[in-house]
Design a protein around this motif. Structure first.
Motif, PDB file in Angstrom:
ATOM      1  N   HIS A 128      35.750 -18.329 -36.042  1.00  0.00           N
ATOM      2  CA  HIS A 128      35.453 -18.911 -35.930  1.00  0.00           C
ATOM      3  C   HIS A 128      36.184 -19.455 -34.569  1.00  0.00           C
ATOM      4  O   HIS A 128      37.095 -19.186 -33.897  1.00  0.00           O
ATOM      5  CB  HIS A 128      36.792 -20.122 -37.317  1.00  0.00           C
ATOM      6  CG  HIS A 128      36.490 -21.579 -37.034  1.00  0.00           C
ATOM      7  ND1 HIS A 128      37.162 -22.316 -35.950  1.00  0.00           N
ATOM      8  CD2 HIS A 128      35.840 -22.103 -38.412  1.00  0.00           C
ATOM      9  CE1 HIS A 128      36.812 -24.119 -36.664  1.00  0.00           C
ATOM     10  NE2 HIS A 128      36.338 -23.512 -37.506  1.00  0.00           N
ATOM     11  N   PRO A 129      35.329 -20.570 -33.872  1.00  0.00           N
ATOM     12  CA  PRO A 129      35.328 -21.260 -33.086  1.00  0.00           C
ATOM     13  C   PRO A 129      37.007 -21.838 -32.250  1.00  0.00           C
ATOM     14  O   PRO A 129      37.003 -21.592 -31.065  1.00  0.00           O
ATOM     15  CB  PRO A 129      34.760 -22.657 -32.369  1.00  0.00           C
ATOM     16  CG  PRO A 129      33.429 -22.117 -33.730  1.00  0.00           C
ATOM     17  CD  PRO A 129      33.816 -21.326 -34.739  1.00  0.00           C
ATOM     18  N   ASP A 130      37.398 -21.968 -33.257  1.00  0.00           N
ATOM     19  CA  ASP A 130      38.932 -22.296 -32.557  1.00  0.00           C
ATOM     20  C   ASP A 130      39.650 -21.154 -32.524  1.00  0.00           C
ATOM     21  O   ASP A 130      40.039 -21.115 -31.641  1.00  0.00           O
ATOM     22  CB  ASP A 130      39.023 -23.976 -33.586  1.00  0.00           C
ATOM     23  CG  ASP A 130      38.735 -24.857 -34.322  1.00  0.00           C
ATOM     24  OD1 ASP A 130      37.762 -25.116 -32.654  1.00  0.00           O
ATOM     25  OD2 ASP A 130      38.890 -25.440 -34.493  1.00  0.00           O
ATOM     26  N   GLN A 154      50.824 -19.786 -28.035  1.00  0.00           N
ATOM     27  CA  GLN A 154      49.805 -19.742 -28.058  1.00  0.00           C
ATOM     28  C   GLN A 154      49.332 -18.317 -29.215  1.00  0.00           C
ATOM     29  O   GLN A 154      48.355 -18.264 -29.682  1.00  0.00           O
ATOM     30  CB  GLN A 154      48.989 -18.920 -26.448  1.00  0.00           C
ATOM     31  CG  GLN A 154      48.742 -20.235 -26.551  1.00  0.00           C
ATOM     32  CD  GLN A 154      48.897 -20.178 -24.806  1.00  0.00           C
ATOM     33  OE1 GLN A 154      48.838 -18.619 -24.363  1.00  0.00           O
ATOM     34  NE2 GLN A 154      47.950 -21.047 -24.183  1.00  0.00           N
ATOM     35  N   GLU A 155      50.357 -16.994 -29.205  1.00  0.00           N
ATOM     36  CA  GLU A 155      50.565 -16.399 -30.100  1.00  0.00           C
ATOM     37  C   GLU A 155      50.392 -16.586 -31.524  1.00  0.00           C
ATOM     38  O   GLU A 155      49.911 -15.990 -32.483  1.00  0.00           O
ATOM     39  CB  GLU A 155      51.816 -14.905 -29.555  1.00  0.00           C
ATOM     40  CG  GLU A 155      51.599 -14.794 -28.326  1.00  0.00           C
ATOM     41  CD  GLU A 155      52.088 -13.791 -28.131  1.00  0.00           C
ATOM     42  OE1 GLU A 155      53.407 -13.422 -28.976  1.00  0.00           O
ATOM     43  OE2 GLU A 155      52.111 -12.455 -27.670  1.00  0.00           O
ATOM     44  N   HIS A 211      41.661 -17.029 -28.554  1.00  0.00           N
ATOM     45  CA  HIS A 211      42.195 -16.061 -28.356  1.00  0.00           C
ATOM     46  C   HIS A 211      41.952 -16.051 -26.256  1.00  0.00           C
ATOM     47  O   HIS A 211      42.148 -15.693 -25.691  1.00  0.00           O
ATOM     48  CB  HIS A 211      40.969 -14.899 -28.204  1.00  0.00           C
ATOM     49  CG  HIS A 211      40.750 -14.227 -29.105  1.00  0.00           C
ATOM     50  ND1 HIS A 211      41.530 -12.803 -29.757  1.00  0.00           N
ATOM     51  CD2 HIS A 211      41.500 -14.585 -30.702  1.00  0.00           C
ATOM     52  CE1 HIS A 211      41.612 -12.915 -31.010  1.00  0.00           C
ATOM     53  NE2 HIS A 211      41.386 -13.234 -31.642  1.00  0.00           N
ATOM     54  N   ALA A 212      40.568 -17.204 -25.728  1.00  0.00           N
ATOM     55  CA  ALA A 212      40.868 -17.107 -24.536  1.00  0.00           C
ATOM     56  C   ALA A 212      41.641 -18.098 -23.919  1.00  0.00           C
ATOM     57  O   ALA A 212      41.876 -17.593 -22.696  1.00  0.00           O
ATOM     58  CB  ALA A 212      39.692 -18.302 -24.698  1.00  0.00           C
ATOM     59  N   ASN A 241      46.720  -6.937 -21.410  1.00  0.00           N
ATOM     60  CA  ASN A 241      46.617  -7.899 -22.416  1.00  0.00           C
ATOM     61  C   ASN A 241      45.649  -8.637 -22.541  1.00  0.00           C
ATOM     62  O   ASN A 241      44.369  -8.839 -23.164  1.00  0.00           O
ATOM     63  CB  ASN A 241      48.173  -8.491 -23.001  1.00  0.00           C
ATOM     64  CG  ASN A 241      49.405  -7.444 -22.756  1.00  0.00           C
ATOM     65  OD1 ASN A 241      49.759  -6.809 -22.035  1.00  0.00           O
ATOM     66  ND2 ASN A 241      49.314  -6.922 -24.797  1.00  0.00           N
ATOM     67  N   ALA A 242      45.485  -9.545 -21.458  1.00  0.00           N
ATOM     68  CA  ALA A 242      44.327 -10.666 -21.211  1.00  0.00           C
ATOM     69  C   ALA A 242      42.312  -9.915 -21.232  1.00  0.00           C
ATOM     70  O   ALA A 242      42.556 -10.198 -21.900  1.00  0.00           O
ATOM     71  CB  ALA A 242      44.516 -10.779 -20.100  1.00  0.00           C
ATOM     72  N   ASP A 243      43.132  -8.146 -20.884  1.00  0.00           N
ATOM     73  CA  ASP A 243      41.447  -7.986 -20.162  1.00  0.00           C
ATOM     74  C   ASP A 243      40.923  -7.280 -21.727  1.00  0.00           C
ATOM     75  O   ASP A 243      39.917  -7.477 -22.785  1.00  0.00           O
ATOM     76  CB  ASP A 243      41.874  -6.219 -20.285  1.00  0.00           C
ATOM     77  CG  ASP A 243      41.792  -6.929 -17.997  1.00  0.00           C
ATOM     78  OD1 ASP A 243      41.418  -8.180 -17.653  1.00  0.00           O
ATOM     79  OD2 ASP A 243      42.216  -6.036 -17.865  1.00  0.00           O
ATOM     80  N   ARG A 244      42.228  -7.106 -23.065  1.00  0.00           N
ATOM     81  CA  ARG A 244      41.824  -6.344 -24.054  1.00  0.00           C
ATOM     82  C   ARG A 244      41.691  -7.614 -25.002  1.00  0.00           C
ATOM     83  O   ARG A 244      40.066  -8.007 -26.100  1.00  0.00           O
ATOM     84  CB  ARG A 244      43.164  -6.080 -24.654  1.00  0.00           C
ATOM     85  CG  ARG A 244      43.110  -5.593 -26.469  1.00  0.00           C
ATOM     86  CD  ARG A 244      44.524  -4.799 -27.129  1.00  0.00           C
ATOM     87  NE  ARG A 244      45.272  -5.704 -26.761  1.00  0.00           N
ATOM     88  CZ  ARG A 244      45.619  -6.562 -27.032  1.00  0.00           C
ATOM     89  NH1 ARG A 244      45.134  -7.592 -28.408  1.00  0.00           N
ATOM     90  NH2 ARG A 244      47.087  -7.638 -27.193  1.00  0.00           N
ATOM     91  N   LEU A 245      42.271  -8.580 -24.673  1.00  0.00           N
ATOM     92  CA  LEU A 245      41.506  -9.721 -25.748  1.00  0.00           C
ATOM     93  C   LEU A 245      40.202 -10.536 -25.525  1.00  0.00           C
ATOM     94  O   LEU A 245      39.452 -11.060 -26.528  1.00  0.00           O
ATOM     95  CB  LEU A 245      42.412 -11.062 -25.668  1.00  0.00           C
ATOM     96  CG  LEU A 245      43.913 -10.535 -26.384  1.00  0.00           C
ATOM     97  CD1 LEU A 245      44.457 -12.223 -26.196  1.00  0.00           C
ATOM     98  CD2 LEU A 245      43.746 -10.651 -27.751  1.00  0.00           C
TER      99      LEU A 245
END
Length: 86
Positions: A52-54, A37-38, A59-60, A74-78
């Motif tokens: 872009h939506p993708d 995912q990274e 990110h989600a 990390n999750a909160d930052r994203l």
């Protein structure tokens, strides 16, 4: 010149990696999912742009995996970056 109907190798990676990451996540192989995912997020930002939506979807997905791994900062930052773009 590309042959008609042929996609670039980069386009294949943009579609295959997210699917593999989702599969790893469903198998609870979260570290492997995270690594993919990274890469997906980085590739989509570079190729499609940050808004872009993708890219936002990447990110989600990455934020959710960080959460499953207990990496909440990390999750909160994203998630915060997503909110700024929407």
């Amino acid at each position: 010149m590309k042959a008609p109907g042929r996609r670039s190798p980069g386009a294949d990676a943009l579609s295959a990696r997210p699917n593999l990451a989702i599969t790893n996540s469903r198998l609870e192989r979260n570290q492997e999912a995270l690594e993919l995912q990274e890469k997906v997020r980085t590739d989509r930002e570079r190729v499609l742009g940050p808004d872009h939506p993708d890219t936002l979807s990447a990110h989600a997905d990455l934020a959710a995996t960080y959460g499953r791994l207990g990496r909440h900062p990390n999750a909160d930052r994203l998630r915060g970056q997503e909110g700024e773009r929407v």
